[in-house]
Motif scaffolding. Sequence first.
Motif, short mmCIF file in Angstrom:
data_model
loop_
_atom_site.label_atom_id
_atom_site.label_comp_id
_atom_site.label_asym_id
_atom_site.label_seq_id
_atom_site.Cartn_x
_atom_site.Cartn_y
_atom_site.Cartn_z
N GLU A 146 0.84 -1.21 0.00
CA GLU A 146 0.00 0.00 0.00
C GLU A 146 0.87 1.26 0.00
N ARG A 147 1.96 1.23 0.76
CA ARG A 147 2.86 2.39 0.81
C ARG A 147 3.58 2.59 -0.52
N ILE A 148 4.00 1.51 -1.15
CA ILE A 148 4.74 1.60 -2.42
C ILE A 148 3.81 2.04 -3.55
N GLY A 149 2.67 1.41 -3.62
CA GLY A 149 1.72 1.70 -4.69
C GLY A 149 2.08 1.00 -5.98
N PRO A 150 1.12 0.87 -6.89
CA PRO A 150 1.33 0.12 -8.14
C PRO A 150 2.33 0.78 -9.08
N ASP A 151 2.60 2.07 -8.89
CA ASP A 151 3.53 2.77 -9.75
C ASP A 151 4.77 3.24 -8.98
N GLY A 152 4.97 2.69 -7.78
CA GLY A 152 6.12 3.08 -6.97
C GLY A 152 7.42 2.50 -7.49
N ASP A 153 8.46 2.69 -6.71
CA ASP A 153 9.81 2.24 -7.05
C ASP A 153 9.79 0.79 -7.53
N ALA A 154 10.28 0.55 -8.73
CA ALA A 154 10.25 -0.79 -9.32
C ALA A 154 11.05 -1.80 -8.52
N LEU A 155 12.17 -1.38 -7.95
CA LEU A 155 12.96 -2.30 -7.13
C LEU A 155 12.17 -2.75 -5.91
N HIS A 156 11.52 -1.81 -5.26
CA HIS A 156 10.70 -2.15 -4.09
C HIS A 156 9.55 -3.06 -4.49
N ARG A 157 8.89 -2.74 -5.60
CA ARG A 157 7.79 -3.58 -6.06
C ARG A 157 8.26 -4.98 -6.38
N CYS A 158 9.40 -5.10 -7.04
CA CYS A 158 9.94 -6.41 -7.41
C CYS A 158 10.27 -7.23 -6.17
N ALA A 159 11.04 -6.63 -5.26
CA ALA A 159 11.45 -7.35 -4.05
C ALA A 159 10.25 -7.74 -3.21
N LEU A 160 9.30 -6.83 -3.07
CA LEU A 160 8.12 -7.12 -2.25
C LEU A 160 7.24 -8.19 -2.90
N ALA A 161 6.98 -8.07 -4.19
CA ALA A 161 6.14 -9.05 -4.86
C ALA A 161 6.79 -10.43 -4.86
N HIS A 162 8.08 -10.47 -5.09
CA HIS A 162 8.83 -11.74 -5.07
C HIS A 162 8.71 -12.40 -3.69
N SER A 163 8.79 -11.59 -2.66
CA SER A 163 8.70 -12.10 -1.29
C SER A 163 7.27 -12.45 -0.91
N MET A 164 6.31 -11.63 -1.33
CA MET A 164 4.89 -11.89 -1.03
C MET A 164 4.46 -13.20 -1.66
N ALA A 165 4.95 -13.50 -2.84
CA ALA A 165 4.59 -14.76 -3.51
C ALA A 165 4.97 -15.95 -2.64
N ASP A 166 6.10 -15.84 -1.96
CA ASP A 166 6.61 -16.97 -1.15
C ASP A 166 5.76 -17.27 0.07
N VAL A 167 4.89 -16.35 0.48
CA VAL A 167 4.10 -16.59 1.69
C VAL A 167 2.61 -16.78 1.38
N GLN A 168 2.31 -17.05 0.12
CA GLN A 168 0.92 -17.28 -0.27
C GLN A 168 0.54 -18.75 -0.05
N ASP A 169 -0.70 -18.97 0.34
CA ASP A 169 -1.21 -20.34 0.50
C ASP A 169 -1.92 -20.83 -0.76
N ASP A 170 -2.37 -19.90 -1.59
CA ASP A 170 -3.07 -20.23 -2.83
C ASP A 170 -2.09 -20.02 -4.00
N VAL A 171 -1.87 -21.05 -4.79
CA VAL A 171 -0.90 -20.96 -5.88
C VAL A 171 -1.28 -19.90 -6.91
#
Length: 167
Positions: free
Chosen positions: A40-65
């Motif tokens: 929410e803080r980064i936003g969909p158009d925020g820093d690409a590095l932050h979005r990449c690192a966060l999304a990559h990490s968020m994927a790892d903690v999902q229960d639904d593939v």
Amino acid sequence: MSASDTTAPDAMMADIGRGIEWGQSGERERARGLFAELWERIGPDGDALHRCALAHSMADVQDDVREELAWDLRALEAADLITDERARQAGLASPVAAFYPSLHLNLAEAYRKLGDLDRARDHLRRGRAAAGELGDDGYGKMIKDGLSRLADRLAAGPPADVIGWIA
């Protein structure tokens, strides 16, 4: 994505790192909560590095593939917008090209779990093609080994518990 010994990561990368630690220690729900706040803080158009690192990490903690795949796709999309200079500014020692083997490995595994073996094989191929960018260190070995294990799983055919790809 390995941190440099000489440059401290920026505050957002440090927060993402905290969430990664929680996820790896079994506190997946806590990590998801932190990652959702950070997204929410980064936003969909925020820093690409932050979005990449966060999304990559968020994927790892999902229960639904399917959710895992959606976050992995966000990570790949953001990676395409990161420069090596931006990565260095955040304290990362690796060039952006070294991010891709892991990103493609995760996408290939998600597609495999969903039974979309053609897309899984495509991302495996892309991950292997990018693997030369990895360092000769523990991280590089882990990702290369992951790509090899995934190739073996794909050669064995669809998993028994295929969820089924929904376009």
